[in-house]
Design an enzyme around this catalytic site. Structure first.
Site, PDB file in Angstrom:
ATOM      1  N   HIS A 351       0.829  -1.281   0.151  1.00  0.00           N
ATOM      2  CA  HIS A 351       0.076  -0.022   0.034  1.00  0.00           C
ATOM      3  C   HIS A 351       0.855   1.240   0.165  1.00  0.00           C
ATOM      4  CE1 HIS A 351      -4.227  -1.419   0.589  1.00  0.00           C
ATOM      5  NE2 HIS A 351      -3.664  -2.171   0.826  1.00  0.00           N
ATOM      6  N   LYS A 539      -9.815  13.415   3.670  1.00  0.00           N
ATOM      7  CA  LYS A 539      -9.138  12.255   3.616  1.00  0.00           C
ATOM      8  C   LYS A 539      -8.081  12.387   4.885  1.00  0.00           C
ATOM      9  CE  LYS A 539      -7.542  13.520  -0.197  1.00  0.00           C
ATOM     10  NZ  LYS A 539      -7.441  12.019  -0.957  1.00  0.00           N
ATOM     11  N   ARG A 540      -7.220  11.581   5.305  1.00  0.00           N
ATOM     12  CA  ARG A 540      -6.427  11.662   6.385  1.00  0.00           C
ATOM     13  C   ARG A 540      -5.526  12.814   6.113  1.00  0.00           C
ATOM     14  NH1 ARG A 540      -6.048   7.868  10.622  1.00  0.00           N
ATOM     15  NH2 ARG A 540      -4.593   9.472  11.396  1.00  0.00           N
ATOM     16  N   LYS A 545      -0.353  14.494   1.145  1.00  0.00           N
ATOM     17  CA  LYS A 545      -1.631  14.756   0.484  1.00  0.00           C
ATOM     18  C   LYS A 545      -1.949  16.087   0.362  1.00  0.00           C
ATOM     19  CE  LYS A 545      -3.890  10.443   2.750  1.00  0.00           C
ATOM     20  NZ  LYS A 545      -4.770   9.830   1.487  1.00  0.00           N
ATOM     21  N   THR A 647      -9.089   6.026  -2.844  1.00  0.00           N
ATOM     22  CA  THR A 647     -10.269   5.605  -3.177  1.00  0.00           C
ATOM     23  C   THR A 647     -11.370   6.661  -3.035  1.00  0.00           C
ATOM     24  OG1 THR A 647     -10.290   4.652  -0.763  1.00  0.00           O
ATOM     25  CG2 THR A 647      -9.886   3.219  -2.396  1.00  0.00           C
ATOM     26  N   LYS A 651     -14.955   7.399  -5.067  1.00  0.00           N
ATOM     27  CA  LYS A 651     -16.098   7.915  -4.558  1.00  0.00           C
ATOM     28  C   LYS A 651     -16.817   9.124  -5.195  1.00  0.00           C
ATOM     29  CE  LYS A 651     -14.808   5.877  -0.255  1.00  0.00           C
ATOM     30  NZ  LYS A 651     -14.016   6.411   1.094  1.00  0.00           N
TER      31      LYS A 651
HETATM   32  C1  LIG Z   1     -12.390   6.452   1.429  1.00  0.00           C
HETATM   33  C2  LIG Z   1     -12.136   6.846   2.811  1.00  0.00           C
HETATM   34  C3  LIG Z   1     -10.865   7.231   2.886  1.00  0.00           C
HETATM   35  C4  LIG Z   1      -9.922   7.323   1.960  1.00  0.00           C
HETATM   36  O1  LIG Z   1      -9.787   8.465   1.232  1.00  0.00           O
HETATM   37  P1  LIG Z   1      -8.472   8.875   0.381  1.00  0.00           P
HETATM   38  O2  LIG Z   1      -8.901   9.968  -0.154  1.00  0.00           O
HETATM   39  O3  LIG Z   1      -8.424   7.696  -0.875  1.00  0.00           O
HETATM   40  O4  LIG Z   1      -7.439   8.998   1.018  1.00  0.00           O
HETATM   41  C5  LIG Z   1     -10.548   7.610   4.315  1.00  0.00           C
HETATM   42  N1  LIG Z   1     -11.360   7.759   5.246  1.00  0.00           N
HETATM   43  C6  LIG Z   1     -12.725   7.446   4.991  1.00  0.00           C
HETATM   44  C7  LIG Z   1     -13.631   7.520   6.215  1.00  0.00           C
HETATM   45  C8  LIG Z   1     -13.143   7.100   3.724  1.00  0.00           C
HETATM   46  O5  LIG Z   1     -14.041   6.869   3.632  1.00  0.00           O
END
Ligand SMILES: *Cc1c(COP(=O)(O)O)cnc(C)c1O
Length: 799
Positions: A351, A539-540, A545, A647, A651
């Site tokens: 990852h 995101k985190r 990022k 991911t 979404k």
């Molecule tokens: C999808 C998701 C992530 C991943 O987000 P990235 O933008 O791909 O880092 C992190 N936290 C939650 C709660 C999510 O639903």
């Protein structure tokens, strides 16, 4: 799927309310209603789970065991109702009763047993494995406390414990009769048997019980219910009575499943994390061996014929030596026999390529967790190095880099590669980087192991359940085949020039924006304009990022307005959501900065409401389900090469947002699918970033001193524009003193420019709606059904 009529569902609900909650339909609370509905759903799931398990044993098929230290499953009520076909009848009954279904479902606490993308991926995968009817189960840990609950006080992140189990968790079944014993520490000694083999004995080991809690995983409309087994650590009665410091002893043991990610700033905290890893794999593999012998009546030599184990990142890598240990020490197989079975069982998903994120554990700590496990790792390493030396002389000078153990550290990724038959990355670009750079030596040695499996998300949760308006619009337009074959979303191409349809699409987005607007108001008291562009980065929080790049751009925009208040700007709402790791100072400073900028921009007279900045606290799966349907711009701006896949990008794409991002992770594949004209790409390529990195970087202070746009925005961090002077000097110096390792300054101008392009495009409504439609209709590829189909055929060989 119409198992219940409204009347029969209502009758059942009435009965459940009395039996489970001593409550009646007339005066019931939201909580009572939630638990009564969950109980109906769980009865259905348990029934199907029994049937599924029976069928599995009879079928004698290979099963996939998905091992992960994290499962970020969120709430289950809606996805279970949806997958079992009970959503409509349940909603109707609740509405008839004058209740708001969403409000009832909100009674469920998020199971936040994961940090972010990696744990959410595991949850989406289980949904797809069940929905495609594959035989597969998940194994993880039932942390007493999940990822911390984030509160923001005066712009500062505060971490509260996530007490998700304070009520009963309605989806689990405790199975104390299937408890497993796990042994830690102690000493090993060996005895030579008459046949010349070594027999290993242990003494002074710590004995811990692993008690399973099973959570059903329902497939969509197919009667399948698989299992997510979560292990909880408990003290054996015998040990407790023997122990002088009973209470302390008990707390020590229960700590193993106490917290997701124990504090890693101390040696004891890091050691606890290692114990958690061994706890997960030892209990799981012992269970699989038992299952093979007792349920399938097969010898352990057939382990790999019945089982494949996918490890989600390197956290479960001790499963490799643990399977070796059981096959040799308990089952009497030779090293070669055990190794042949093990290496036909394990497959590893990588990852990250960031060196600091690749797990390496001190030898002394691994020995302390379980000395026998270390002995086996040591022997794996010695045999591997010897094999390279003898059979691949051209790589002899690479052995120091290939070795599983070096500088007194166990390199978990190398152990995972050596012990697995498959190594995959999570997006095409990432899988290439692994082969070309990160694990290039291993790739040259065993190219056949390396493959790509681009991540995915379940469209059932992230489109059908969270965006019913869009889901219905799609079904009205092209029928419902897309639900079981998401690639069929491409049928929407027929509507590309249909003005009426495009208008409806726009109305759905506006509706979802209004819903989010209310959430924002409830949570922050900030009033946003639903007609402004919703520009989202959730995101985190991590430097790679680049939330800071986003903020620097907002600062730039603000200063442009201050310079010339009459300037024309497209009204925009910048929405952030992000948790920072508790010990990550810079990340926490960025959260403070976002709040400081919001405080100034949101109330500035010259800005006059045209730009709003919103930070939504405690970003989790449930919040994401409100945000994704309302997003219009999807900020995916990681430094190229550093985001393995992402991911969140998928979404938002599936919900019609346009990606504004770098050519990184799965953004590359999004760009390929929708075409350059339906995405906003900016910044350095991953080749350029890697080139700079290997040649000592670029000169950040040159840009700072020669580019006034860059300088003005960055200077705002130290000159008191957002708070007192030097309030954000740590962020300022972090960039300039470290020569901007995440290339913010290098990418700044191209980021500013792409925003200008995006906003010019937005003013052409039809064009924008077409772009949005194009993103939705191409998003079928990113259903995790596609991903799981690839894993099942290429790696797991389930069909
Ligand atoms: C999808 C998701 C992530 C991943 O987000 P990235 O933008 O791909 O880092 C992190 N936290 C939650 C709660 C999510 O639903």
């Amino acid at each position: 799927m119409n198992k219940y009529t409204k009347a029969s569902f209502r009758a059942l609900l009435e009965k459940k309310l009395i039996n489970k909650r001593t409550s009646t339909l007339e005066d019931t609370s939201d909580t009572d209603l939630f638990y009564a509905i969950a109980s109906i759903v769980k009865d259905e799931m348990n029934q199907a789970n029994v049937t599924t398990k029976k069928g599995n044993i009879q079928s004698k098929k290979r099963q996939i065991n998905y091992l992960s230290m994290e499962f970020l499953i969120g709430r289950l009520i809606e996805s279970n109702l949806l997958n079992l076909g009970l959503m409509d009848v349940c909603n109707e009954v609740l509405i008839d009763l004058g209740r708001n279904p969403k409000k009832i479902y909100s009674e469920e606490n998020d199971a936040g047993l994961g940090n972010g993308g990696l744990g959410r991926l595991a949850a989406c995968f289980l949904d797809s494995i069940a929905s495609l009817g594959y035989l597969g189960n998940g194994f993880g840990i039932r942390y007493r406390y999940g990822l911390f609950e984030q509160r923001i006080i005066d712009g500062t992140q505060i971490e509260l414990p996530d007490n998700w189990l304070k009520e009963v968790y309605p989806w689990e079944v405790r199975k104390a009769d299937e408890t497993i014993t796990v042994h830690f520490g102690g000493e090993v000694y060996s005895e030579t048997m008459p046949d010349g083999r070594l027999k290993f004995h242990y003494q002074n080991q710590e004995t811990v019980l692993a008690v399973p809690y099973d959570v059903g995983v329902a497939g969509y409309d197919n009667g399948v219910v698989n299992t997510l087994r979560l292990w909880s650590a408990e003290v054996p009665d015998t040990e407790l009575t023997m122990h002088p410091n009973q209470l302390e002893y008990m707390q020590n043991v229960e700590r193993i499943s106490g917290f997701l990610y124990p504090d890693d700033s101390t040696e004891e905290g890091r050691f606890l994390r290692l114990k958690q890893q061994y706890f997960l794999v030892s209990s799981t593999i012992q269970t699989l061996i038992k299952q093979l012998k007792e349920k399938y009546n097969e010898p352990v030599t057939k382990f790999h014929e019945y089982n494949c184990i996918q490890i989600n990142d390197t956290h479960p890598t001790f499963g490799i030596p643990e399977l070796m240990r059981i096959l040799m020490d308990d089952e009497g197989l030779s090293w070669d026999e055990a190794w042949a079975i093990t290496t036909k069982t394990y497959a590893y998903t990588n990852h990250t390529i960031m060196q600091e994120a690749l797990e390496k554990w001190p030898v002394s700590q691994v020995q302390r967790v379980n000395p026998r496990i270390f002995m086996i790792i040591n022997e794996i390493n010695e045999r591997f190095c010897r094999d390279v030396y003898e059979n691949h002389p051209q790589y002899r000078d690479r052995i120091a880099d290939l070795a599983v153990i070096s500088h007194d550290l166990v390199h978990m990724s190398k152990l995972a590669i050596v012990g697995s038959f498959s190594v995959n990355g999570v997006a095409a670009l990432h899988s290439e980087i692994i082969k070309d750079y990160t694990f290039n030596d291993f790739y040259k040695l065993t190219p056949e192991k390396f493959n790509n499996k681009t991540n995915g998300i379940t469209h059932r949760r992230w489109l059908m359940a969270s965006n019913p308006k869009l889901s219905n619009l799609i079904t009205d337009a092209i029928g419902d085949q897309w639900i079981k074959s998401p690639q069929e979303l491409s049928q929407l191409m027929r509507y590309y020039n249909d003005d009426a349809f495009l208008k409806q699409l726009q109305e759905v987005k506006l509706h979802n924006k209004k819903v989010l607007k209310d959430v924002i108001y409830d949570k922050t008291g900030i009033e946003v304009d639903e007609h402004s562009v919703f520009d989202v980065q959730v995101k985190r929080l991590h430097e790679y990022k680049r939330q800071l790049l986003n903020v620097l751009h907002i600062i730039y925009l603000f200063n442009e307005i201050k310079r010339k208040p009459s300037i024309k700007v497209q009204p925009r709402t910048f929405i952030f959501g992000a948790k920072a790791a508790p010990g990550y100072h810079i990340a926490k400073e960025i959260i403070k900065l976002i709040h400081a900028v919001a405080e100034v921009v949101n109330y500035d007279k010259d800005v006059d409401g045209r730009i709003k900045v919103v930070f939504l606290e405690n970003y989790n799966v449930t919040l994401a389900e409100y945000i994704m349907p309302a997003a219009e711009i999807s900020e995916q701006i990681s430094t190229a090469s550093m985001e393995a896949s992402g991911t969140g990008n998928m979404k938002m794409m599936m919900n019609g947002a346009i990606t504004l991002g770098t050519m990184d992770g799965a953004n590359v594949e999004i760009a390929e699918l929708v075409g350059k004209e339906n995405i906003f790409i900016f910044g350095l390529s991953s080749d350029e970033v890697i080139h700079y990195q290997t040649n000592g970087g670029y000169n950040a202070s040159d840009i700072y001193h020669t580019d006034s746009r860059v300088q003005t925005s960055l200077d705002a961090l130290k000159d008191g524009q957002f708070g007192r002077d030097f309030a954000f000097q740590d962020l300022y110096f972090n960039i300039l003193k470290n020569n901007d390792p995440y290339f913010l300054l290098k990418d700044f101008n191209s980021y500013v420019d792409i925003h200008l392009t995006a906003m010019a495009t937005y003013s052409d409504e039809k064009k924008w709606n077409q772009m949005s439609l194009m993103n939705i209709l191409k998003s079928g590829k990113f259903s995790s059904d596609r991903t799981i189909h690839e894993y099942a055929t290429d790696i797991w060989k389930l069909i």
